[in-house]
Design a protein around this motif. Structure first.
Motif, PDB file in Angstrom:
ATOM      1  N   THR A 711       0.822  -1.206   0.000  1.00  0.00           N
ATOM      2  CA  THR A 711       0.000   0.000   0.000  1.00  0.00           C
ATOM      3  C   THR A 711       0.863   1.266   0.000  1.00  0.00           C
ATOM      4  N   ALA A 712       2.171   1.108  -0.205  1.00  0.00           N
ATOM      5  CA  ALA A 712       3.069   2.263  -0.201  1.00  0.00           C
ATOM      6  C   ALA A 712       2.676   3.258  -1.276  1.00  0.00           C
ATOM      7  N   ALA A 713       2.897   4.535  -0.996  1.00  0.00           N
ATOM      8  CA  ALA A 713       2.572   5.587  -1.957  1.00  0.00           C
ATOM      9  C   ALA A 713       3.493   5.529  -3.163  1.00  0.00           C
ATOM     10  N   ASN A 714       4.712   5.049  -2.954  1.00  0.00           N
ATOM     11  CA  ASN A 714       5.703   4.979  -4.010  1.00  0.00           C
ATOM     12  C   ASN A 714       5.451   3.742  -4.880  1.00  0.00           C
ATOM     13  N   GLU A 715       5.179   3.948  -6.185  1.00  0.00           N
ATOM     14  CA  GLU A 715       4.807   2.825  -7.055  1.00  0.00           C
ATOM     15  C   GLU A 715       5.895   1.770  -7.183  1.00  0.00           C
ATOM     16  N   PRO A 716       7.175   2.134  -7.405  1.00  0.00           N
ATOM     17  CA  PRO A 716       8.206   1.091  -7.467  1.00  0.00           C
ATOM     18  C   PRO A 716       8.299   0.277  -6.178  1.00  0.00           C
ATOM     19  N   SER A 717       7.983   0.894  -5.029  1.00  0.00           N
ATOM     20  CA  SER A 717       7.973   0.154  -3.763  1.00  0.00           C
ATOM     21  C   SER A 717       6.822  -0.846  -3.749  1.00  0.00           C
ATOM     22  N   ARG A 718       5.639  -0.408  -4.176  1.00  0.00           N
ATOM     23  CA  ARG A 718       4.500  -1.329  -4.253  1.00  0.00           C
ATOM     24  C   ARG A 718       4.816  -2.479  -5.199  1.00  0.00           C
ATOM     25  N   ASN A 719       5.404  -2.152  -6.329  1.00  0.00           N
ATOM     26  CA  ASN A 719       5.722  -3.184  -7.315  1.00  0.00           C
ATOM     27  C   ASN A 719       6.698  -4.208  -6.752  1.00  0.00           C
ATOM     28  N   TYR A 720       7.662  -3.724  -5.994  1.00  0.00           N
ATOM     29  CA  TYR A 720       8.673  -4.640  -5.449  1.00  0.00           C
ATOM     30  C   TYR A 720       8.045  -5.615  -4.458  1.00  0.00           C
ATOM     31  N   ASN A 721       7.181  -5.112  -3.595  1.00  0.00           N
ATOM     32  CA  ASN A 721       6.502  -5.999  -2.655  1.00  0.00           C
ATOM     33  C   ASN A 721       5.644  -7.017  -3.374  1.00  0.00           C
ATOM     34  N   GLU A 722       4.953  -6.559  -4.397  1.00  0.00           N
ATOM     35  CA  GLU A 722       4.107  -7.467  -5.166  1.00  0.00           C
ATOM     36  C   GLU A 722       4.932  -8.547  -5.852  1.00  0.00           C
ATOM     37  N   LEU A 723       6.144  -8.180  -6.259  1.00  0.00           N
ATOM     38  CA  LEU A 723       7.021  -9.118  -6.949  1.00  0.00           C
ATOM     39  C   LEU A 723       7.344 -10.336  -6.088  1.00  0.00           C
ATOM     40  N   PHE A 724       7.418 -10.132  -4.767  1.00  0.00           N
ATOM     41  CA  PHE A 724       7.822 -11.220  -3.878  1.00  0.00           C
ATOM     42  C   PHE A 724       6.660 -11.819  -3.084  1.00  0.00           C
ATOM     43  N   VAL A 746      -0.451  -5.661  10.287  1.00  0.00           N
ATOM     44  CA  VAL A 746      -1.575  -5.258   9.440  1.00  0.00           C
ATOM     45  C   VAL A 746      -1.121  -5.058   8.005  1.00  0.00           C
ATOM     46  N   THR A 747       0.057  -4.455   7.839  1.00  0.00           N
ATOM     47  CA  THR A 747       0.599  -4.266   6.494  1.00  0.00           C
ATOM     48  C   THR A 747       0.762  -5.603   5.792  1.00  0.00           C
ATOM     49  N   PHE A 748       1.275  -6.612   6.524  1.00  0.00           N
ATOM     50  CA  PHE A 748       1.466  -7.927   5.929  1.00  0.00           C
ATOM     51  C   PHE A 748       0.139  -8.565   5.514  1.00  0.00           C
ATOM     52  N   VAL A 749      -0.855  -8.432   6.384  1.00  0.00           N
ATOM     53  CA  VAL A 749      -2.163  -9.000   6.053  1.00  0.00           C
ATOM     54  C   VAL A 749      -2.721  -8.359   4.786  1.00  0.00           C
ATOM     55  N   LEU A 750      -2.607  -7.037   4.698  1.00  0.00           N
ATOM     56  CA  LEU A 750      -3.085  -6.352   3.498  1.00  0.00           C
ATOM     57  C   LEU A 750      -2.352  -6.840   2.267  1.00  0.00           C
ATOM     58  N   MET A 751      -1.055  -7.071   2.404  1.00  0.00           N
ATOM     59  CA  MET A 751      -0.271  -7.563   1.278  1.00  0.00           C
ATOM     60  C   MET A 751      -0.793  -8.922   0.820  1.00  0.00           C
ATOM     61  N   ALA A 752      -1.182  -9.740   1.792  1.00  0.00           N
ATOM     62  CA  ALA A 752      -1.586 -11.096   1.462  1.00  0.00           C
ATOM     63  C   ALA A 752      -2.937 -11.157   0.774  1.00  0.00           C
ATOM     64  N   ILE A 753      -3.844 -10.204   1.092  1.00  0.00           N
ATOM     65  CA  ILE A 753      -5.209 -10.311   0.567  1.00  0.00           C
ATOM     66  C   ILE A 753      -5.474  -9.431  -0.636  1.00  0.00           C
ATOM     67  N   MET A 754      -4.549  -8.484  -0.896  1.00  0.00           N
ATOM     68  CA  MET A 754      -4.816  -7.571  -2.014  1.00  0.00           C
ATOM     69  C   MET A 754      -4.678  -8.263  -3.365  1.00  0.00           C
ATOM     70  N   THR A 755      -5.464  -7.787  -4.290  1.00  0.00           N
ATOM     71  CA  THR A 755      -5.340  -8.270  -5.656  1.00  0.00           C
ATOM     72  C   THR A 755      -3.998  -7.860  -6.214  1.00  0.00           C
ATOM     73  N   ARG A 756      -3.386  -8.727  -7.003  1.00  0.00           N
ATOM     74  CA  ARG A 756      -2.067  -8.435  -7.559  1.00  0.00           C
ATOM     75  C   ARG A 756      -2.103  -7.169  -8.383  1.00  0.00           C
ATOM     76  N   TYR A 757      -1.028  -6.360  -8.228  1.00  0.00           N
ATOM     77  CA  TYR A 757      -0.878  -5.143  -9.031  1.00  0.00           C
ATOM     78  C   TYR A 757      -0.279  -5.501 -10.376  1.00  0.00           C
ATOM     79  N   VAL A 758      -0.703  -4.813 -11.398  1.00  0.00           N
ATOM     80  CA  VAL A 758      -0.031  -4.873 -12.690  1.00  0.00           C
ATOM     81  C   VAL A 758       0.851  -3.650 -12.776  1.00  0.00           C
ATOM     82  N   ILE A 759       2.117  -3.825 -13.133  1.00  0.00           N
ATOM     83  CA  ILE A 759       3.061  -2.712 -13.172  1.00  0.00           C
ATOM     84  C   ILE A 759       2.829  -1.882 -14.418  1.00  0.00           C
ATOM     85  N   TYR A 760       2.608  -0.600 -14.213  1.00  0.00           N
ATOM     86  CA  TYR A 760       2.449   0.349 -15.323  1.00  0.00           C
ATOM     87  C   TYR A 760       3.523   1.395 -15.220  1.00  0.00           C
TER      88      TYR A 760
END
Length: 760
Positions: A711-724, A746-760
């Motif tokens: 949920t980070a505001a920085n897109e490359p940061s969000r993408n990196y978390n999604e990558l792993f 809580v951050t970890f739980v959100l990471m686990a349940i969120m729909t995968r991001y597509v990198i744009y």
């Protein structure tokens, strides 16, 4: 003969006139250096990255004069180079002639008994942890707390999941009945909010409607010469409006203002509480003194410092340039120099003919050695991989210790990034900032997890890992499904390009999403590959029984005389012709290869080195289409990954994870780019080069830190978390309740349940 002697003396005089003292000036101020380079100028700029760079240059005779802040004057004597300098002059405000920049004192009712221990159960009025006027460090701000409440002593306390700030506030709340201790208690905003919600008694004296960020008490009528908005004056008013059980921890100069000007009729009702438990009544005679009769901290002034062998000559010249220690005014180079390193019209230089060494500052503060300083949280051990990096770490360690930042830092030197990973895994080190390329290996092979992601400069192309899938333009491959059975080139086994491919292949369902063995996943999908390092012990997935040799089948030795069956053919270094991004591009140029997954930094140079033209390349996009045209200039929609290029790694499920997380926020606050150089207590740039060496502790492209959250505001940061995320679900890599407090969990739980991001 006489003519020759005269000519000789003339030449010597002319040469002497050309000598210019080298003055440390930040390399961000080239215009200033031009202003100093005027006709007749006897100084020139010695560009430095930070004040620490200046200290190093002074100690080696590469600079002649530097100016250091109050806290830097406390820091320098603690370093081994501290004996190489002399104080040429101290820098003061024209309105103040006190011998110290400030003195921190404790004021209590004159009826107080019991010394420091007698404060137990009482009320505490503090100027605030973000009080700006006197630039108090965390160590100064918390000195009374440590001596009275012993906030740095917590025997038998459970530190699991807690931060140093939580241990401190918990102890403080048990010692004082109530308080106003305004300002941020932690550089981590989530930790700060949590602590203030749980320990509201430490905010209860701040006034009605206060959120503990400031005082809101009614200060009454303004009095000339006393600022009602000054936090020290407000803390003293907090003291005055209470009962006999209150204490105010404030600066002596403001005590004098408060009782000499604002409330003289009440002065003798109050006393200074001294460190030896004695009391000194605030009589008119005591309040007339510029120096406090007792204090908890005496701070040296900022000062001009020169190498010992140059100090006398420099002082003599400065006294000539700046008569009476003041700026000569006008646009002369002397005036420009004064304004640059001393200050404005209110600044004065006091020259001390004895040229004291820096032990003067050390004796004033007398800070105990790092190893001898008590702490509730053990020192966090920073792993370094070179002598230069270790040296920078030691400066950060010493600067943090000087400021009183907790937990302390310890520097652990190893020979490589993988030795550091192993040391962290084995609990002989705690953390390191590592390139994102090692994210998979760190998690899979060493059981590490991300503490922070490193934010990068958006304008630097080196600051992000941008991964693309490259095909020969003549290839018949048009979709990821067509890659099955083909031969692939990777820069490194388990690197960012390797993981980016697996993530994309799982999205396309060409590799099973239930497959957690990343060696098997790639090895069985392709008909051959070069993934350098696949056979190396530092890269091997110990939980896999897959024979990784197919992942080395395309690799070739850089030295053609080496036999093809040699073991180093799959090495992750220059002995492997196809190692790294340049090697993967060279691998793609091989007729036996079909596809390469590479980072795009320096891609044009890599193509040229491989004998390829950009027009011979087409990119297969992550959305399973081919780029509209040949070449490698594609937008982010086509990339396989666009992520941050580094992260801070620590042990998975480390019970002191939270304390490390908060410590990194504190280091970023004091030594990052959050504060302007002019407002830093100690000018040590943690993300910048030191002593001319780049990429130490962090890459130079770093500008800050962020939480490892999707949920980070920085897109490359969000993408990196999604990558792993898939890897985390396979290895339980993300720390659980035992390692992180509720906000990280809580951050970890959100990471686990969120729909995968597509990198744009």
């Amino acid at each position: 003969m006489g003519v020759n002697l005269l000519l000789f003396l003339t030449v010597i005089a002319a040469a002497s006139a050309q000598i210019a003292y080298r003055v440390c000036i930040p390399n961000s101020q080239p215009v200033l250096c031009q202003s100093l380079d005027k006709d007749g100028s006897q100084v020139k700029c010695e560009a430095v990255e930070s004040k620490i760079d200046c200290a190093l240059k002074l100690s080696r005779g590469e600079a002649d004069l530097g100016v250091f802040s109050e806290e830097e004057m406390v820091l320098l004597p603690q370093h081994p180079t501290g004996n190489n300098y002399r104080i040429v002059g101290s820098i003061r405000d024209v309105s103040r002639n006190e011998p110290f920049a400030f003195e921190a004192v404790a004021v209590v009712a004159s009826s107080h008994t019991g010394g420091l221990e007698g404060l137990r159960g009482g009320r505490y009025c503090h100027p605030g942890l973000d009080e700006p006027d006197l630039r108090w460090s965390p160590r100064v701000l918390k000195t009374l707390e440590k001596l009275a409440a012993k906030t740095d002593r917590c025997p038998n306390a459970n530190t699991n999941g807690k931060t140093a700030e939580e241990m401190e506030v918990e102890t403080l709340s048990q010692f004082f009945n109530s308080a106003c201790r305004p300002g941020p208690w932690s550089a981590n905003t989530t930790v700060d909010a949590d602590l203030k919600s749980r320990y509201q008694s430490l905010c209860s004296l701040c006034g009605d409607g206060s959120d503990c960020s400031r005082y809101t008490i009614d200060m009454g009528v303004s009095v000339t010469g006393v600022r009602n908005d000054n936090r020290h004056i407000q803390a003293l008013e907090c003291l005055r409006r209470g009962n006999d059980s209150r204490v105010a921890y404030v600066a002596w100069q403001h005590v004098r203002e408060f009782f000499n000007i604002r409330n003289p009729q009440e002065a003798t009702s109050y006393s200074l509480l001294c460190p030896d438990d004695s009391l000194v009544v605030l009589t008119s005679e005591v309040l007339a003194q510029g120096t406090a009769p007792c204090s908890f901290v005496k701070q040296p002034w900022s000062a001009l410092v020169a190498p010992t062998n140059q100090a006398k000559g420099i002082q003599t010249n400065l006294q000539q340039w700046w008569q009476n220690g003041a700026s000569p005014g006008g646009n002369s180079w002397q005036a420009v120099l004064f304004g640059a390193i001393v200050g404005g019209s209110n600044a004065r230089v006091l020259f001390d003919e004895t040229l004291p060494n820096l032990s003067y500052s050390a004796n004033l503060r007398n800070i105990s050695a790092i190893d001898a300083s008590p702490s509730c949280i053990p020192a966090r051990r920073w792993c370094t991989i070179s002598e230069s990096e270790h040296s920078k770490c030691l400066w950060v360690q010493l600067a943090a210790h000087t400021l009183g930042i907790e937990p302390a830092i310890s520097c652990q030197l190893r020979r490589s990034i993988f030795e550091c990973f192993a040391a962290i895994k084995d609990n002989t080190a705690d953390f390191i900032a590592a390139a994102a390329n090692y994210g998979f290996l760190a998690r899979q092979h060493y059981g590490l997890s991300s503490v922070k992601l490193v934010q990068n400069s958006r304008n630097d192309p080196r600051a992000f890992s941008r991964v693309a899938t490259l095909l020969q333009a003549s290839s018949s491959i048009t979709r990821f499904e067509n890659l099955r059975g083909k031969k692939a080139c990777f820069p490194e086994f388990g690197g960012i390009s390797y993981v980016a491919f697996i993530r994309a292949a799982q999205e396309r369902d060409v590799i099973s999403r239930s497959e957690c063995d990343y060696a098997r996943a790639v090895g069985e999908f392709f008909g051959g590959a070069c993934a350098p390092g696949a056979l190396n012990a530092s890269h091997v997935i110990t939980t896999s029984d897959y024979d990784v040799k197919p992942l080395c089948s395309l690799c070739k030795p850089a030295n053609v005389s080496v036999a093809p069956e040699a073991t180093e053919i799959c090495s992750y270094d220059s002995t492997n012709k196809y190692y790294g991004n340049a090697g993967a591009v060279a691998c793609l140029a091989d007729p036996d290869s079909d596809v390469a997954f590479v980072e795009l930094e320096n891609i044009d140079a890599n193509l040229r080195a491989a004998g390829l033209e950009a027009s011979q390349i087409r990119v297969l996009c992550r959305n399973n289409t081919l780029a509209l045209s040949t070449g490698v200039s594609v937008d982010s929609n086509c990339l396989l990954a666009d992520v941050v290029d580094s992260e801070v790694l620590s042990r998975r499920n480390d019970p002191l994870f939270n304390s490390l997380n908060a410590l990194l926020d504190t280091l970023d606050l004091h030594f990052g780019y959050n504060a302007a150089t002019s407002t830093q207590l100690i000018n040590l740039a943690i993300y910048s080069p030191l002593d001319g060496v780049n990429d130490l502790l962090f890459k130079n492209t770093a500008v800050g830190l962020s939480e490892p959250s999707s949920t980070a505001a920085n897109e490359p940061s969000r993408n990196y978390n999604e990558l792993f995320q898939h890897l985390d679900s396979c290895t339980s890599s993300a720390p659980g309740n035992g390692a992180k407090s509720y906000y990280s969990y809580v951050t970890f739980v959100l990471m686990a349940i969120m729909t995968r991001y597509v990198i744009y």
